[in-house]
Design a protein around this motif. Structure first.
Motif, PDB file in Angstrom:
ATOM      1  N   CYS A  43       0.857  -1.366  -0.122  1.00 41.93           N
ATOM      2  CA  CYS A  43       0.077   0.091  -0.008  1.00 41.93           C
ATOM      3  C   CYS A  43       1.034   1.372   0.026  1.00 41.93           C
ATOM      4  N   CYS A  66      -5.059   5.024   5.858  1.00 43.71           N
ATOM      5  CA  CYS A  66      -5.037   5.202   4.310  1.00 43.71           C
ATOM      6  C   CYS A  66      -6.262   6.070   3.846  1.00 43.71           C
ATOM      7  N   CYS A  69      -3.977  -3.606   4.273  1.00 43.52           N
ATOM      8  CA  CYS A  69      -5.019  -2.629   4.535  1.00 43.52           C
ATOM      9  C   CYS A  69      -6.287  -2.960   3.948  1.00 43.52           C
TER      10      CYS A  69
HETATM   11 ZN   LIG Z   1      -2.391   1.239   3.866  1.00 43.81          ZN
END
Ligand SMILES: [Zn+2]
Length: 210
Positions: free
Chosen positions: A152, A166, A201
């Motif tokens: 990510c 995020c 994530c």
């Molecule tokens: Zn992330």
């Protein structure tokens, strides 16, 4: 601010350019320049990445921008701004990548909403995986979809956090779902984050919004 070391992973310039434009829309040019400066990214001040698909924008640079936002505006304020920037960027993503995402095809337009969401997520993972080192997968659950990002850019190099960070991706997904549902606002949650020690994530996306 702890500078995240450059990684071996990168994203296409065009996507980074769209992301920076999203931040500029939310923060203004001056505000964005201040964030870039704090992030140690003076090279992008007043000079966005070129509009091409060369994979030259480092994952660490994305992560540094979000970290600098949180330093400047607090965890909550910075997160909110990153969500807004993600939302602002979605239109450009659609304009630039709509044909690869399949969203401009008649067959897509007449699909039921949950089918549209599924096809959109599958295509988005393929398109973004093809122009970056991002790795993602999607699972269908009873009440929605789960998006897993295995590598990510949004939280790259960050560790030991007690909350998911995020936000930019959350914003893009929120705006995407709004568009897919014909204008309904929807709530996307990030339920796991690599920066918290999770292996992926994870984002939960409802099947339909009404
Ligand atoms: Zn992330």
């Amino acid at each position: 601010m702890k500078i995240v070391p450059q990684s071996q992973y990168s994203y296409a310039n065009r996507v980074a350019r769209i992301a920076l434009k999203g931040f500029e829309e939310v923060l203004g040019r001056k505000g964005l320049n201040a964030v870039l400066s704090l992030a140690g990214l003076d090279r992008w001040i007043d000079q966005f990445p070129p509009d091409n698909l060369d994979e030259e924008f480092n994952f660490a640079d994305f992560s540094a921008i979000y970290q600098a936002l949180e330093e400047m505006y607090g965890a909550r304020g910075g997160g909110g701004l990153a969500i807004r920037a993600g939302r602002a960027a979605f239109d450009d993503i659609l304009n630039e990548f709509g044909s690869q995402l399949g969203t401009d095809q008649l067959s897509f337009k007449i699909m039921p909403q949950h089918e549209k969401t599924k096809v959109f997520l599958i295509n988005a993972n393929a398109v973004f995986g093809g122009i970056s080192d991002q790795q993602a997968s999607m699972q269908e659950t009873e009440d929605g979809f789960t998006l897993h990002i295995h590598r990510c850019p949004a939280c790259w190099g960050r560790t030991g956090l007690d909350r998911p960070v995020c936000y930019f991706i959350v914003g893009m997904l929120q705006e995407g779902l709004k568009w897919l549902s014909g204008g309904q606002d929807c709530y996307i949650t990030e339920t796991q984050c690599i920066a918290m020690g999770d292996t992926v994530c994870e984002f939960r996306i409802p099947k339909t919004v009404s």
